[in-house]
Design a protein around this motif. Structure first.
Motif, PDB file in Angstrom:
ATOM      1  N   ARG A  16       0.846  -1.189   0.000  1.00  0.00           N
ATOM      2  CA  ARG A  16       0.000   0.000   0.000  1.00  0.00           C
ATOM      3  C   ARG A  16       0.883   1.240   0.000  1.00  0.00           C
ATOM      4  O   ARG A  16       1.452   1.591   1.016  1.00  0.00           O
ATOM      5  CB  ARG A  16      -0.898   0.043   1.233  1.00  0.00           C
ATOM      6  CG  ARG A  16      -2.099  -0.838   1.170  1.00  0.00           C
ATOM      7  CD  ARG A  16      -2.985  -0.361   0.005  1.00  0.00           C
ATOM      8  NE  ARG A  16      -4.284  -0.947   0.114  1.00  0.00           N
ATOM      9  CZ  ARG A  16      -5.364  -0.274   0.448  1.00  0.00           C
ATOM     10  NH1 ARG A  16      -5.316   0.990   0.713  1.00  0.00           N
ATOM     11  NH2 ARG A  16      -6.516  -0.891   0.502  1.00  0.00           N
ATOM     12  N   ARG A  19       4.437   0.618   1.137  1.00  0.00           N
ATOM     13  CA  ARG A  19       4.559  -0.053   2.434  1.00  0.00           C
ATOM     14  C   ARG A  19       3.832  -1.381   2.361  1.00  0.00           C
ATOM     15  O   ARG A  19       2.729  -1.461   1.850  1.00  0.00           O
ATOM     16  CB  ARG A  19       3.951   0.798   3.544  1.00  0.00           C
ATOM     17  CG  ARG A  19       4.600   2.163   3.681  1.00  0.00           C
ATOM     18  CD  ARG A  19       4.302   2.758   5.015  1.00  0.00           C
ATOM     19  NE  ARG A  19       5.157   2.213   6.034  1.00  0.00           N
ATOM     20  CZ  ARG A  19       6.333   2.733   6.392  1.00  0.00           C
ATOM     21  NH1 ARG A  19       6.784   3.788   5.787  1.00  0.00           N
ATOM     22  NH2 ARG A  19       7.043   2.200   7.351  1.00  0.00           N
ATOM     23  N   ASP A  38       2.027  -2.535   9.856  1.00  0.00           N
ATOM     24  CA  ASP A  38       3.108  -2.219   8.930  1.00  0.00           C
ATOM     25  C   ASP A  38       4.197  -3.270   9.115  1.00  0.00           C
ATOM     26  O   ASP A  38       4.728  -3.431  10.216  1.00  0.00           O
ATOM     27  CB  ASP A  38       3.657  -0.818   9.222  1.00  0.00           C
ATOM     28  CG  ASP A  38       4.796  -0.455   8.302  1.00  0.00           C
ATOM     29  OD1 ASP A  38       4.564  -0.351   7.094  1.00  0.00           O
ATOM     30  OD2 ASP A  38       5.923  -0.282   8.806  1.00  0.00           O
ATOM     31  N   VAL A  63      -5.407   2.471   6.724  1.00  0.00           N
ATOM     32  CA  VAL A  63      -4.074   2.823   6.211  1.00  0.00           C
ATOM     33  C   VAL A  63      -3.781   4.303   6.463  1.00  0.00           C
ATOM     34  O   VAL A  63      -2.654   4.660   6.819  1.00  0.00           O
ATOM     35  CB  VAL A  63      -3.945   2.467   4.711  1.00  0.00           C
ATOM     36  CG1 VAL A  63      -2.720   3.096   4.086  1.00  0.00           C
ATOM     37  CG2 VAL A  63      -3.910   0.955   4.537  1.00  0.00           C
ATOM     38  N   ARG A  64      -4.790   5.166   6.317  1.00  0.00           N
ATOM     39  CA  ARG A  64      -4.572   6.587   6.611  1.00  0.00           C
ATOM     40  C   ARG A  64      -4.199   6.784   8.082  1.00  0.00           C
ATOM     41  O   ARG A  64      -3.312   7.579   8.408  1.00  0.00           O
ATOM     42  CB  ARG A  64      -5.806   7.411   6.257  1.00  0.00           C
ATOM     43  CG  ARG A  64      -5.952   7.659   4.772  1.00  0.00           C
ATOM     44  CD  ARG A  64      -6.925   8.778   4.451  1.00  0.00           C
ATOM     45  NE  ARG A  64      -8.232   8.639   5.050  1.00  0.00           N
ATOM     46  CZ  ARG A  64      -9.288   8.085   4.453  1.00  0.00           C
ATOM     47  NH1 ARG A  64      -9.184   7.587   3.242  1.00  0.00           N
ATOM     48  NH2 ARG A  64     -10.445   8.026   5.074  1.00  0.00           N
ATOM     49  N   ARG A  67      -0.573   5.624   8.516  1.00  0.00           N
ATOM     50  CA  ARG A  67       0.372   6.643   8.017  1.00  0.00           C
ATOM     51  C   ARG A  67       0.484   7.797   9.002  1.00  0.00           C
ATOM     52  O   ARG A  67       1.581   8.298   9.268  1.00  0.00           O
ATOM     53  CB  ARG A  67      -0.081   7.163   6.660  1.00  0.00           C
ATOM     54  CG  ARG A  67       0.168   6.202   5.546  1.00  0.00           C
ATOM     55  CD  ARG A  67      -0.169   6.839   4.212  1.00  0.00           C
ATOM     56  NE  ARG A  67      -0.062   5.839   3.167  1.00  0.00           N
ATOM     57  CZ  ARG A  67      -0.878   5.732   2.153  1.00  0.00           C
ATOM     58  NH1 ARG A  67      -1.883   6.583   2.010  1.00  0.00           N
ATOM     59  NH2 ARG A  67      -0.717   4.796   1.244  1.00  0.00           N
ATOM     60  N   TYR A  68      -0.646   8.244   9.542  1.00  0.00           N
ATOM     61  CA  TYR A  68      -0.638   9.325  10.525  1.00  0.00           C
ATOM     62  C   TYR A  68       0.212   8.947  11.736  1.00  0.00           C
ATOM     63  O   TYR A  68       1.037   9.738  12.202  1.00  0.00           O
ATOM     64  CB  TYR A  68      -2.067   9.650  10.952  1.00  0.00           C
ATOM     65  CG  TYR A  68      -2.153  10.587  12.127  1.00  0.00           C
ATOM     66  CD1 TYR A  68      -1.963  11.952  11.965  1.00  0.00           C
ATOM     67  CD2 TYR A  68      -2.408  10.092  13.409  1.00  0.00           C
ATOM     68  CE1 TYR A  68      -2.028  12.816  13.054  1.00  0.00           C
ATOM     69  CE2 TYR A  68      -2.472  10.944  14.489  1.00  0.00           C
ATOM     70  CZ  TYR A  68      -2.275  12.301  14.311  1.00  0.00           C
ATOM     71  OH  TYR A  68      -2.330  13.152  15.395  1.00  0.00           O
ATOM     72  N   LEU A  70       2.598   6.671  11.932  1.00  0.00           N
ATOM     73  CA  LEU A  70       4.009   6.554  11.549  1.00  0.00           C
ATOM     74  C   LEU A  70       4.653   7.938  11.447  1.00  0.00           C
ATOM     75  O   LEU A  70       5.785   8.134  11.908  1.00  0.00           O
ATOM     76  CB  LEU A  70       4.142   5.801  10.225  1.00  0.00           C
ATOM     77  CG  LEU A  70       3.873   4.300  10.286  1.00  0.00           C
ATOM     78  CD1 LEU A  70       3.729   3.724   8.877  1.00  0.00           C
ATOM     79  CD2 LEU A  70       4.977   3.572  11.048  1.00  0.00           C
ATOM     80  N   GLU A  71       3.935   8.907  10.851  1.00  0.00           N
ATOM     81  CA  GLU A  71       4.457  10.272  10.761  1.00  0.00           C
ATOM     82  C   GLU A  71       4.619  10.889  12.142  1.00  0.00           C
ATOM     83  O   GLU A  71       5.612  11.554  12.423  1.00  0.00           O
ATOM     84  CB  GLU A  71       3.523  11.133   9.910  1.00  0.00           C
ATOM     85  CG  GLU A  71       3.564  10.791   8.441  1.00  0.00           C
ATOM     86  CD  GLU A  71       2.495  11.518   7.642  1.00  0.00           C
ATOM     87  OE1 GLU A  71       1.798  12.397   8.209  1.00  0.00           O
ATOM     88  OE2 GLU A  71       2.358  11.206   6.450  1.00  0.00           O
TER      89      GLU A  71
END
Length: 93
Positions: A16, A19, A38, A63-64, A67-68, A70-71
């Motif tokens: 995705r 990732r 992940d 997934v959003r 990502r949030y 992980l950031e």
């Protein structure tokens, strides 16, 4: 043992956006719990949505959120951990 019972809703890793992630779907009443992991970092997040929602939509939301997170983790790397102060962080038995 049938594959459904062995994996309990888990799917093989999916690429995705660069990732590799693993999804797990667990029905809970009228809701669906979606967990995404992940593969590279081992970070895991979950969301709960309506069981009638499209699987791809639930995946996109999960997934959003991943990502949030992980950031957020990357941004906090330069900061020292907060000082718990006196009397915090203990376990009372």
């Amino acid at each position: 043992m049938p594959p459904d019972a062995r994996h309990r809703g888990k799917q093989p890793p999916v690429d995705r956006g660069g990732r590799e992630v693993i999804f797990e779907f667990i029905p809970i009443g009228a809701s669906m719990k979606v967990t995404v992991v992940d593969v590279a970092t081992g970070m895991e997040v979950s969301i709960i949505g309506p069981s009638g929602a499209a699987q791809t939509e639930l995946e996109n939301v999960a997934v959003r959120k991943l990502r949030y997170m992980l950031e957020k983790k990357e941004e906090g790397k330069d900061e020292p951990p907060p000082d718990p102060g006196p009397g915090k962080g203990g376990i009372i038995v």
